[in-house]
Design an enzyme around this catalytic site. Sequence first.
Site, PDB file in Angstrom:
ATOM      1  N   ARG A  36       0.820  -1.220   0.000  1.00 31.25           N
ATOM      2  CA  ARG A  36       0.000   0.000   0.000  1.00 31.25           C
ATOM      3  C   ARG A  36       0.853   1.269   0.000  1.00 31.25           C
ATOM      4  O   ARG A  36       0.422   2.299  -0.526  1.00 31.25           O
ATOM      5  CB  ARG A  36      -0.962  -0.007   1.201  1.00 31.25           C
ATOM      6  CG  ARG A  36      -2.167  -0.899   0.960  1.00 31.25           C
ATOM      7  CD  ARG A  36      -3.096  -0.862   2.149  1.00 31.25           C
ATOM      8  NE  ARG A  36      -4.381  -1.485   1.844  1.00 31.25           N
ATOM      9  CZ  ARG A  36      -5.335  -1.698   2.747  1.00 31.25           C
ATOM     10  NH1 ARG A  36      -5.141  -1.330   4.007  1.00 31.25           N
ATOM     11  NH2 ARG A  36      -6.473  -2.246   2.399  1.00 31.25           N
ATOM     12  N   LYS A 197     -18.077 -17.782   4.819  1.00 36.61           N
ATOM     13  CA  LYS A 197     -19.501 -17.678   5.103  1.00 36.61           C
ATOM     14  C   LYS A 197     -20.337 -17.059   3.997  1.00 36.61           C
ATOM     15  O   LYS A 197     -19.957 -16.052   3.418  1.00 36.61           O
ATOM     16  CB  LYS A 197     -19.701 -16.842   6.369  1.00 36.61           C
ATOM     17  CG  LYS A 197     -19.218 -17.546   7.614  1.00 36.61           C
ATOM     18  CD  LYS A 197     -19.394 -16.642   8.810  1.00 36.61           C
ATOM     19  CE  LYS A 197     -19.116 -17.411  10.112  1.00 36.61           C
ATOM     20  NZ  LYS A 197     -19.358 -16.545  11.265  1.00 36.61           N
ATOM     21  N   GLY A 354      -8.115  -9.167   1.092  1.00 36.14           N
ATOM     22  CA  GLY A 354      -6.878  -9.575   1.752  1.00 36.14           C
ATOM     23  C   GLY A 354      -6.496 -11.036   1.534  1.00 36.14           C
ATOM     24  O   GLY A 354      -5.392 -11.345   1.098  1.00 36.14           O
ATOM     25  N   GLY A 377     -12.415  -4.468   2.144  1.00 36.42           N
ATOM     26  CA  GLY A 377     -13.821  -4.108   2.292  1.00 36.42           C
ATOM     27  C   GLY A 377     -14.360  -3.252   1.152  1.00 36.42           C
ATOM     28  O   GLY A 377     -15.491  -3.457   0.693  1.00 36.42           O
TER      29      GLY A 377
HETATM   30  C1  3PG Z   1      -8.531  -1.558   5.312  1.00 36.14           C
HETATM   31  O1  3PG Z   1      -7.414  -1.930   5.684  1.00 36.14           O
HETATM   32  O2  3PG Z   1      -9.443  -2.326   5.033  1.00 36.14           O
HETATM   33  C2  3PG Z   1      -8.746  -0.081   5.118  1.00 36.14           C
HETATM   34  O3  3PG Z   1      -7.593   0.618   5.467  1.00 36.14           O
HETATM   35  C3  3PG Z   1      -9.937   0.396   5.892  1.00 36.14           C
HETATM   36  O4  3PG Z   1      -9.757   0.152   7.254  1.00 36.14           O
HETATM   37  P1  3PG Z   1     -11.028  -0.087   8.181  1.00 36.14           P
HETATM   38  O5  3PG Z   1     -11.617  -1.404   7.794  1.00 36.14           O
HETATM   39  O6  3PG Z   1     -10.499  -0.063   9.584  1.00 36.14           O
HETATM   40  O7  3PG Z   1     -11.991   1.050   7.915  1.00 36.14           O
HETATM   41 MG    MG Z   2     -11.251  -3.323   6.532  1.00 40.22          MG
END
Ligand code: 3PG
Ligand code: MG
Length: 396
Positions: A36, A197, A354, A377
């Site tokens: 990142r 899930k 991830g 996310g």
């Molecule tokens: C992540 O790593 O998914 C982003 O940096 C967002 O972080 P968060 O899920 O804590 O909002």
């Molecule tokens: Mg996250």
Amino acid sequence: MGWKTLDEIEMRGRVVLVRVDINVPMENGQVSDATRIEKIVPTVRDILAKGGKPVLLAHFGRPKGKVVPEMSLAPLLPELEKALGVPVRFAEDCIGGPAKRAVQAMAAGEVLLLENTRFHEGEEKNDAQLAASMAALGEVYVNDAFSAAHRAHASTEGIAHILPAAAGRLMQAELKALEAALGSPQRPVVAVVGGAKVSTKLDLLGNLVARVDHLVIGGGMANTFLVAQGIDVGRSLAERDMADTARAIIARAAEKGCAIHLPVDVVVARAFAEGAPSEVLPANACPTDAMILDAGPKTVAEISRTFEACRTLIWNGPLGAFEIAPFDAATTAAAQKAAELTRAGKLVSVAGGGDTVSALHKAGVADDFSYVSTAGGAFLEWMEGKELPGVAALMR
Ligand code: 3PG
Ligand code: MG
């Protein structure tokens, strides 16, 4: 595409507030994956080349509105300097006196990193006053944090309404790749969705069946779909109370002309452990005392044929328990097939999340995919068809 790029905003001599996502994993105080950080380099370099002064806004972890020293961004300075190749200064707060003084002290060619925006309660609340205090530090706002764009926070959303705003290079690249994968893709399109899930990926499955031609379901969630078809999956991870939901997804897929691919054979074991003795069985033959930990070779062959028949692939989630050998076999084989077709120019392949990205690295093919997202996310929410507040705020 409805938002401005770095080329459409005057930056010479101006302080440019750049929202980046450098929420990187750390092990023993060291950055364990700098991806990142490396990905924000083009944006910061371009701003410097245009004569702007980049001031980085970022979060780190989830300090929940309090100053948590362990979640300071300061330890990232060496990695940032290494990646950017220029001096990076640090201010111990993202607003107020410390931030103002640090901005004023910036020399040409330098970069300034401001302390964790989430140390302020107003960040996650998208507080107008916090956004205004951050905006007061500069003249231009650039959002390069696609992976935090699903959060409507002061530094990702609120501030974009105050200053002239543009998308950074990484933000542009992410949006372009996702548009090519799901917005206006070359058809046929196959989506691979795995993970534990069904319940966490309901919106995703619902959106995908209406938009893709083939949907490959893997991981623990495939077990739930097997249960929904009356198949006994023994001690496998499965959400038995989600059977109705799984059946509804299958029905909707049929209605929309989306072919669902479930495992036809599976790898089962008695223990969830590295190297546990395992066997390959038909998907409907899992012994009552065993659990399904991966898709079998016939399933992989079917997935490969599907990839060959498609022009676009979008992938989120592993096909099996890829963290422990030998249950990474199906994920690795399918990833390698996708990589081979991509290298041959036959497939556009986009992956995110991830676990998915670690699985691709493990399979040694992350560099062969057309695009690997830095987002978890945000990638998921985008695949679900949801509007991302950080992206929407850049539209004028
Ligand atoms: C992540 O790593 O998914 C982003 O940096 C967002 O972080 P968060 O899920 O804590 O909002
Ligand atoms: Mg996250």
